[in-house]
Design an enzyme around this catalytic site. Sequence first.
Site, short mmCIF file in Angstrom:
data_model
loop_
_atom_site.label_atom_id
_atom_site.label_comp_id
_atom_site.label_asym_id
_atom_site.label_seq_id
_atom_site.Cartn_x
_atom_site.Cartn_y
_atom_site.Cartn_z
N GLU A 271 -6.60 32.44 26.24
CA GLU A 271 -7.50 34.22 26.33
C GLU A 271 -9.09 33.48 25.24
O GLU A 271 -9.99 34.36 24.93
CB GLU A 271 -6.97 34.42 24.87
N ASN A 272 -9.13 31.80 26.22
CA ASN A 272 -10.61 32.07 25.26
C ASN A 272 -11.11 33.09 25.51
O ASN A 272 -11.65 33.36 26.48
CB ASN A 272 -11.14 30.93 26.44
N GLU A 305 -4.04 38.51 27.90
CA GLU A 305 -5.11 37.74 27.53
C GLU A 305 -6.52 38.81 27.36
O GLU A 305 -7.24 38.27 26.77
CB GLU A 305 -5.43 36.30 28.46
N HIS A 308 -6.11 40.30 24.23
CA HIS A 308 -6.76 39.21 23.17
C HIS A 308 -8.29 39.70 22.64
O HIS A 308 -8.90 39.35 21.38
CB HIS A 308 -6.44 37.86 23.73
N GLU A 327 -0.92 38.01 17.70
CA GLU A 327 0.27 38.06 18.60
C GLU A 327 0.76 38.93 18.97
O GLU A 327 0.95 39.35 19.57
CB GLU A 327 0.94 36.74 18.67
N1 B3K Z 1 -2.97 31.85 22.29
C1 B3K Z 1 -2.50 31.82 23.33
C2 B3K Z 1 -1.18 30.70 22.74
C3 B3K Z 1 -2.16 29.59 21.99
C4 B3K Z 1 -1.05 28.43 22.37
C5 B3K Z 1 -0.77 26.80 21.65
N2 B3K Z 1 0.28 26.48 21.39
C6 B3K Z 1 -1.52 32.47 25.08
C7 B3K Z 1 -1.44 33.94 24.05
O1 B3K Z 1 -0.76 33.80 23.12
O2 B3K Z 1 -2.02 34.32 24.71
ZN ZN Z 2 -1.45 35.80 22.62
#
Ligand code: B3K
Ligand code: ZN
Length: 869
Positions: A271-272, A305, A308, A327
């Site tokens: 989710e950058n 994503e 997030h 999460e």
């Molecule tokens: N936040 C990322 C997961 C990153 C995992 C790193 N090993 C994907 C998600 O949950 O949206």
């Molecule tokens: Zn996530």
Amino acid sequence: MNIVANPVVEVDQTVYLKDYQKPSFLVDSVDLDIQVFDDKTYVTAKLVMQRQTAGDLVLLGRDLELKSIALNGQALAEDAYTLDTEQLVIANAPDQVVIETQVLIHPETNTQLEGLYQASGDLFVTQNEPEGFRKITFYPDRPDVLSVFTTRVEADKKFPVLLANGNLIEAGEAGNDRHYSIWQDPTKKPAYLFACVIGDLAVLKDRYVTSEGRDVALEIYAEPKDIPKCHIAMEALKHSMRWDEEHYGRPYDLDNYMIVATSAFNMGAMENKGLNIFNTSCVLADEEFTTDAAIMRVQSVIAHEYFHNWTGNRITCRDWFQLCLKEGLTVFRDQSFSEDLQSAAVQRIDDVAVLKAHQFPEDSGPLSHPPRPDHFVEINNFYTATVYEKGAEINRMMFTLLGKEKFRKGTDEYFERHDGQAVTVEDWVAALTAGSGVDLSAFLIWYNQPGTPKLEAQGTYDATAQTYQLSFKQSLKAHAKYANLKAVPIPVALALFNAETGEQLTLNSTALFENGVKDGVYLFDTDTATIEFTGVTTKPVVSLLRNFSAPVNLEFNYSDKELAFLMQFEPNGFNQWQATQTLLDRILLNDHVADIYIQAMKNTLPDLIQKDPLLASRLFDVPAEGYLGSRIDAGYNPVQIQEKRNALLKTLARELGSFCKDTYLELDPDNQKEFSQAMGVRALKNIMLMMMARQGDVDAFELAHQQYQTTRNMSERLGALKVLVWNDAPQAKEALADFYTHFKDEALSMDQWFMVQAAHPEATAATIAYLTSHPDYDLTVPNRIRSVSGGLNANPVNTWSFGVQHFIELAKYLDEKNPIVGSRLLQVLSRWYTLAEPQRSQVQAELEALKPLVKSKNVSESLNSMLAV
Ligand code: B3K
Ligand code: ZN
């Protein structure tokens, strides 16, 4: 100054939640300059930092070759700092500092797919959650350090696409056939949300106008041939943006939202901020190349994503122990989104099936941990079903209790209080409590304890008094690492039915409300309790834990007949499915006879297939062998379970008789208006073909072959292929060859080709050897590894025989090349100790032999936990 990382695992590297300390310095702004060359990349970083608390200035860095470092404009002498494989420390730094570093990194040889890496010949991407940014530059790489990023990306013009987070503010020539672009992200963010992309990709563009009138440019980047497969994702993105405005009052906050697809990715997506990076498997969706299940997954991951952006990015985690804060909440939100997208009941069925197939076994074995663990060695090992799925269930329980309106008041309060902050699970529960006016603090216990609670219930009917009493008891298995386990608040959604007419009764009792029962939800939060319903004129049938209102193992002394009643009369499809699953558990694990189940299937299906084919398809779910195995804690014999399950399926097929072929021939997905119902029809037809094959009806192969040849839909094609391949039909070889010819350039379709063969119930070590030495098998692409390993693991009989070697070899190889994936795959063997002898000792010996050979924190932490049972 050359530093080569070689982390040694001898010292105890455990990190504890209780040791959390604020960072000594915060970062006001970061200027990055990333210059990519074929054989190296230079990263220059300028960090404007301010002291927050006493202590050294600590910059984390791994696998970085430090070229220069300056503090407040002065080059720093080597004795002014200390540098090891993990960090650069400056003691006695002034309170205001500007640190400038230049490092050399090697994305072109980075096989771990963490930090900046070359994903393919023409694509470089980043993956920085949780701790990848430290592999790009020296930085206080922790989620409670938020900063404003400006990024300059420079590369050869053979990579026309240069992206980073935020707004593009400048682009131009850099000489020598090179070019650059500069991006500025106005929102403060932790480094794990930083991303950049350098590549040669095509783009699908669209726009979205937010509820605030912001005109957002939407872009999905993929290989040119894959652009037509990006439309479903684009629609899902716009849908998600609207959904979050309507359901949570959260509009998007930047002028662009970009998604980049790559096939070299360790997990689903990331989710950058404003620049999501996706595994192709979670963005490309197309009926011809991907299955219905994959299409549903794409929509839910796109939503996940996107959601997030508020739950994770605008409000982030104080430290990685709080991972389930972002999460668990985001999974709950994407599940709710998907419930609106298709049938809510079927979505809940699929989510509970995943929870029971993955989270329950995890929580009952050596890798069990609380949704918020209090210690870890390698945080990458904690992106688990417990953190994600059980985390989501905790939020769902609070939602169930509060109802929509109050829950919304709580989330409004959370966004109001904490926007722009890095917070904890306590902050979330406190905001929800304050906003809703309902004290939810007891739910913190759920976050802090491991294990699936056992909920025992008993019902007593008193005909004279016309009362029905329900008594409850909860308990948890002791855990070696977490003591003082407490009773948790369990919302028990329930209903009573008239056993004769099937009519649902009004829950009638003043005691209900005094005991906290409202709208059919009783909050059971003590070790034991009894509640009473009055005015119950005949002995009722009770439906407990409706909609799976809590992640517990329910033990209630239903008669098989009562379960069959619920299969037919529960008005909610999820509860019908749940009754079916309970009945099947009893048949497969406790030797109950199958007659009642089969009769109930016969009574329920004909109507249901017409009314709701998708739900009907799920009613055919029979617990997988792996799930059944996970319910056995000692003396587990995979062959026995397989035989029982096959015998039941055979009986069901025999009893359904011509119904299977008739249904197959009658159903036509093209007659359905809704995608989800067409999907149900396709699923049902595939199930009917399998049933016919189980009946020994040779027409099954002919029909499957026809279906294979005439369809352009991947679910139909794959369904037919499975029937042919798994039954060694005469047409199987030709179909596999045909599939290969058609789809050899389509990686996601080819993943299915590998999976089907690996999942053959009678696959052997030779099958796996053939697949893993195939020219299209690729150990650098996690999707391909998972297609074979996942297929193999569909049959526990195979997993626990020749599969053990396969998983151990993979762990050994990936330990260095890609420890995140290696560790995850090894965990498939975590329940080795439940096997009957001699298998138990054999697997144990193989795991013990692996121990001295692994170096990564990831694999060794998993292996150590697995062996410490
Ligand atoms: N936040 C990322 C997961 C990153 C995992 C790193 N090993 C994907 C998600 O949950 O949206
Ligand atoms: Zn996530």
